[in-house]
Scaffold this active site. Structure first.
Site, PDB file in Angstrom:
ATOM      1  N   ILE A  84       0.843  -1.192   0.000  1.00  0.00           N
ATOM      2  CA  ILE A  84       0.000   0.000   0.000  1.00  0.00           C
ATOM      3  C   ILE A  84       0.878   1.242   0.000  1.00  0.00           C
ATOM      4  O   ILE A  84       1.741   1.404   0.872  1.00  0.00           O
ATOM      5  CB  ILE A  84      -0.930   0.003   1.226  1.00  0.00           C
ATOM      6  N   CYS A  85       0.667   2.122  -0.985  1.00  0.00           N
ATOM      7  CA  CYS A  85       1.395   3.384  -1.100  1.00  0.00           C
ATOM      8  C   CYS A  85       2.902   3.111  -1.087  1.00  0.00           C
ATOM      9  O   CYS A  85       3.385   2.316  -1.884  1.00  0.00           O
ATOM     10  CB  CYS A  85       0.965   4.338   0.008  1.00  0.00           C
ATOM     11  N   MET A  86       3.661   3.748  -0.197  1.00  0.00           N
ATOM     12  CA  MET A  86       5.102   3.484  -0.126  1.00  0.00           C
ATOM     13  C   MET A  86       5.371   2.008   0.153  1.00  0.00           C
ATOM     14  O   MET A  86       6.361   1.444  -0.338  1.00  0.00           O
ATOM     15  CB  MET A  86       5.755   4.339   0.956  1.00  0.00           C
ATOM     16  N   GLY A  88       3.706  -0.329  -1.061  1.00  0.00           N
ATOM     17  CA  GLY A  88       3.600  -0.958  -2.369  1.00  0.00           C
ATOM     18  C   GLY A  88       4.887  -0.825  -3.156  1.00  0.00           C
ATOM     19  O   GLY A  88       5.316  -1.763  -3.842  1.00  0.00           O
TER      20      GLY A  88
END
Length: 322
Positions: A84-86, A88
Site C-alpha cells: 500500500i502506497c510506499m 507498495g
C-alpha cells in the site's frame, strides 16, 4: 480456505490500522470473511538511531525476515504480498529482488512512475532538498509531513471537514467515524532519514524505479523479474498518488498475468468508503482465489466403523416421534 497466506505491507507514513479502522468498513475483516489468512507489518515508531535505516534495511532486512517467518510457519515456498502506497513501492522492489518467494503481488495506490506533474506532491518533491531536511531533523518528523499533506488541499482538509463535523455532530455514528479518522491521521510515525533521502532522490527526483535503474542493497531492481501474477489498483481521484504515477507498472513488468483497476475514489477512500468496500477487498480476495491453485479442501469425515445390523422391532411396538 486458502493455503497461501497474505502479507500486507503498509507505508512507513501513518499506521496500518487504516485497514481495520471501523466496523463494517474493515479491509482486514473482509479478507478474513473470504477465508484468507492475513499478516500485516507494524513498522512501529522509529527513534533517532533509526535515521540510518534505509531501503535495504526495511526491504531486505525487516520484510525478508517477515516473509521467511510466514513461509516457514506454513511450510510454503511462496506467499501472497500486498503493498500500500510506499509499502507498495517496497513490495515491488522486494518482489523484483526475491521473486522466488512471492506467489501473487497486489499493489494498491502504489507510486512507481514519479516523473509526472499530476498532483501537487509530485511537483513539490522535485524541488525539495532532502539532505537539508535530514541534516536538520535526522528523521523527518510526523508533524512536518502532516502539515505538508494538509497544504495539498487546505480548504477541504482544514475547513470543510470540520464544518461538516459541526453540521453532523448530533449523529453518533458520524462522530465516531470522524474521530477514528482524526486519530488515525495524527497518529503518524516519523520517517527514517535514510528512507526519506532515497525515496526523494532516487524516486521522486530521478524516477529510477520504472527505468530499471534503481539499486537497493547494491543490487539492481529489474521490474522484468516480476513474473508472478500482478493486480494493480489505484484511485481516479487520488491527490497523493495520481493514476499517472501508478498505471505504468503493468507495462514494465515481466508478468503475463497482470491487471489494472482504477476505482472512482481517493487515496484514503479506497480503504474506508462504504462503496469501495464492496469493490476493493472482495475483488482482491476473488483474484487471489482464482490463482490459489492449492486452496484448502474441506476435511473429509473420518470413516465410520461398521455398525451392527439392527434387529427389526415387532410391529406392535410403539416408537417415539422424531
Amino acid at each position: 480456505r486458502y493455503k497461501t497466506p497474505l502479507l500486507v505491507v503498509y507505508a512507513l507514513i501513518n499506521r496500518e490500522t487504516m485497514l481495520d479502522l471501523q466496523p463494517g468498513r474493515s479491509v482486514v475483516q473482509t479478507f478474513l470473511d473470504h477465508g484468507l489468512e492475513v499478516y500485516m507489518i507494524d513498522w512501529g515508531y522509529p527513534t533517532r538511531k533509526d535515521r540510518f535505516l534505509g531501503f535495504d534495511d526495511h526491504i531486505n532486512g525487516y520484510m525478508d525476515n517477515v516473509v521467511d517467518f510466514i513461509r516457514d510457519r506454513h511450510g510454503l515456498p511462496k506467499i501472497n504480498l500486498m503493498g500500500i502506497c510506499m509499502g507498495g513501492t517496497f513490495s515491488v522492489i522486494y518482489s523484483a529482488q526475491h521473486p522466488a518467494k512471492i506467489k501473487n503481488l497486489v499493489t494498491t495506490v502504489t507510486p512507481t512512475h514519479f516523473d509526472t506533474d499530476k498532483g501537487l506532491l509530485h511537483q513539490w518533491m522535485k524541488h525539495v532538498d532532502p539532505d537539508a531536511l535530514v541534516a536538520t531533523y535526522g528523521n523527518l518528523p510526523a508533524h512536518v509531513m502532516n502539515f505538508g499533506f494538509l497544504l495539498l488541499n487546505p480548504a477541504r482538509l482544514m475547513l470543510d471537514k470540520y464544518v461538516g463535523f459541526m453540521e453532523h455532530m448530533d449523529n453518533k455514528q458520524f462522530v465516531e467515524n470522524f474521530l477514528r479518522m482524526e486519530k488515525w491521521i495524527f497518529d503518524s510515525p516519523d520517517l527514517p532519514g535514510a528512507v526519506f533521502l532515497k525515496f526523494i532522490r532516487d524516486c521522486y527526483q530521478q524516477n529510477l524505479l520504472i527505468q530499471n535503474k534503481l539499486t537497493v542493497g547494491g543490487r539492481p531492481v529489474n521490474l522484468k523479474k516480476l513474473t508472478m501474477p500482478l493486480l494493480n489498483i489505484y484511485g481516479q481521484y487520488d491527490h497523493l498518488v495520481p493514476p499517472q504515477a501508478c498505471d505504468r507498472l503493468t507495462s514494465a513488468v515481466g508478468s503475463k498475468d497482470k491487471e489494472d483497476i482504477c476505482l472512482r475514489t481517493g487515496h484514503i477512500g479506497i480503504y474506508v468508503s462504504s462503496k469501495t468496500q464492496r469493490e476493493f477487498a472482495p475483488k482482491i480476495a476473488a483474484w487471489l482465489a482464482e490463482r490459489d491453485a492449492q486452496r484448502r479442501r474441506p476435511r473429509k469425515p473420518a470413516p465410520r466403523r461398521p455398525s451392527k445390523p439392527k434387529v427389526p422391532k415387532p410391529s406392535n411396538t410403539k416408537t417415539a416421534a422424531p
